[in-house]
Design an enzyme around this catalytic site. Structure first.
Site, mmCIF file in Angstrom:
data_model
loop_
_atom_site.group_PDB
_atom_site.id
_atom_site.type_symbol
_atom_site.label_atom_id
_atom_site.label_comp_id
_atom_site.label_asym_id
_atom_site.label_seq_id
_atom_site.Cartn_x
_atom_site.Cartn_y
_atom_site.Cartn_z
ATOM 1 N N HIS A 151 37.819 35.335 33.479
ATOM 2 C CA HIS A 151 36.751 34.402 33.172
ATOM 3 C C HIS A 151 35.394 35.080 33.327
ATOM 4 C CE1 HIS A 151 39.568 30.746 34.067
ATOM 5 N NE2 HIS A 151 40.008 31.528 33.107
ATOM 6 N N CYS A 211 38.553 31.849 40.011
ATOM 7 C CA CYS A 211 37.239 32.496 40.026
ATOM 8 C C CYS A 211 36.512 32.240 41.342
ATOM 9 C CB CYS A 211 36.390 31.979 38.868
ATOM 10 S SG CYS A 211 37.060 32.416 37.254
ATOM 11 N N CYS A 213 36.726 27.906 38.722
ATOM 12 C CA CYS A 213 38.052 27.303 38.897
ATOM 13 C C CYS A 213 38.614 27.668 40.273
ATOM 14 C CB CYS A 213 39.005 27.760 37.793
ATOM 15 S SG CYS A 213 39.333 29.542 37.768
ATOM 16 N N GLU A 252 32.940 34.847 35.453
ATOM 17 C CA GLU A 252 32.566 35.359 36.766
ATOM 18 C C GLU A 252 33.155 36.745 37.011
ATOM 19 O OE1 GLU A 252 33.361 30.870 37.341
ATOM 20 O OE2 GLU A 252 33.894 32.477 35.968
#
Length: 404
Positions: free
Chosen positions: A105, A189, A180, A107
């Site tokens: 993701h 993340c 998440c 991040e």
């Protein structure tokens, strides 16, 4: 005249109240393992209000939004997200966005840059999109191979990747969507940010996904990370379609038995509407191109199919991976119009296979195959809230039939 700043605050407040009602909180618990910390979702989350965020915070969040937009249309079924990492001198040390489902993701791409694993997190994410959308049959690039290696390492041992980041005295992460906190194809993340030693996280929009819905914020707070939750309209707009997809359906329309809820009378009424729209030239239509599949070949599946075993045929068709860009486009058309005609001439040779492929597409979109004629499927999915009144349409169709 109302000041523009006040008007923006009023609009943001109303948008947030609407979305909070549309996407209620849900409870969940994450998996437990060496790095899988247990997080129980609670309805009360202690978060700072948007008033604690500064104009500098807004400026960096805007940059995260710009990064997220680079992934728009490529991430189905995931949302488009952007992230910016800033040190104590307000210098950007990492930036990234989510390029595709199955890959890290936003991040993580920003953390990979901040940790020195890649020179540019945004460029690394772009490389993933380019690799899958390239028309060339050439071997995968060295850059993409490196990203795959880092992704595999992240899946197996995320703590080993981000240890260098703790050398920074203070790091703030600006993320367009709440990090998440559950394990999917990659680790959470929120866990990655905590392992990297990030001291503060500014969240642009709370994730209404029942698997998150405040759990990411809570996890970070429990680990001593300061979290500021901003109700940013631009961040909300990025995930509008995603929010609609993951909104729990009404009890009378459970997703696992969705097809059973559409009666023959409803299908007849929907076909009538589609017929009128087609005659008026307003019925949306998409066509299957020959490059719509990822890592699978539909023609091979057709050769292997068992003619008299429908269940085995459906099982084989479910293995196909359709390009997220095409699915994202179709998904948006369904939200905008509820009825969409899908031409599958380039997908299958036999007409009866068109219905099977249509059902696979519909299942991924929580839609219904209202009609299959030749190689064309008519898909229907009610909006949130619905635009077409099925009961009224059924009565109208019934009245029209009676009068004739």
């Amino acid at each position: 005249m109302i000041p523009s700043s006040l008007l923006n605050h009023v609009i943001s407040a109303f948008l947030w109240l609407f979305l909070c009602q549309a996407f209620p909180a849900h409870s969940f618990q994450t998996q437990r393992s060496l790095h899988r910390n247990v997080v129980t979702r609670h309805t009360s989350i202690t978060t700072a209000h948007a008033t604690s965020a500064t104009s500098t915070d807004q400026a960096f969040l805007n940059q995260a939004v710009a990064s997220a937009k680079l992934g728009l249309g490529h991430t189905f079924p995931n949302p488009a997200v952007g992230c910016v990492l800033v040190n104590e001198q307000n210098q950007i040390i990492g930036q990234g966005f989510h390029p595709r489902a199955g890959f890290p993701h936003a991040e993580v791409f920003a953390l990979l840059q901040a940790s020195g694993h890649v020179s540019d997190g945004v460029r690394a994410a772009k490389c993933v999109i380019e690799q899958f959308n390239s028309s060339s049959d050439s071997a995968r690039s060295t850059e993409f191979t490196r990203i795959q290696e880092l992704t595999n390492q992240y899946r197996s041992d995320p703590s080993s990747l981000f240890q260098p980041l703790v050398d920074h005295a203070s790091v703030t992460a600006y993320v367009t969507l709440e990090p998440c906190c559950h394990y999917g194809q990659t680790p959470p993340c929120a866990l990655a940010l905590q392992l990297a030693g990030v001291q503060r996280v500014v969240v642009g929009f709370r994730d209404p996904n029942p698997r998150v819905d405040g759990g990411g914020v809570q996890f970070l707070q429990q680990k001593g990370v300061t979290v500021d939750l901003m109700n940013d309209p631009a961040c909300a707009s990025l995930v509008a379609a995603f929010c609609q997809r993951i909104t729990p359906r009404p009890a009378e329309w459970p997703s696992d038995t969705y097809n059973d809820q559409v009666t023959g009378a409803m299908r007849s009424a929907l076909r009538s509407v589609a017929g009128r729209q087609k005659a008026a030239g307003t019925l949306p239509e998409v066509s299957w191109a020959k490059d719509m599949l990822v890592d699978s070949e539909l023609w091979i599946l057709q050769e292997q199919r068992v003619e008299d075993d429908t269940d085995k045929c459906i099982a084989m068709y479910k293995t196909i991976k359709i390009k997220p860009e095409w699915m994202e486009h179709l998904d948006q058309l369904l939200w905008d119009h509820e009825l969409v005609q899908v031409r599958l001439n380039n997908a299958v040779n036999k007409k009866k296979d068109a219905k099977l492929v249509g059902q696979v597409i519909a299942a991924q979109l929580q839609a219904h195959v209202t009609q299959t004629v030749g190689h064309t499927c008519l898909l229907y999915r009610p909006g949130v809230p619905p635009v077409l009144n099925l009961e009224a349409l059924v009565q109208e169709t019934s009245s029209s039939s009676s009068s004739t």
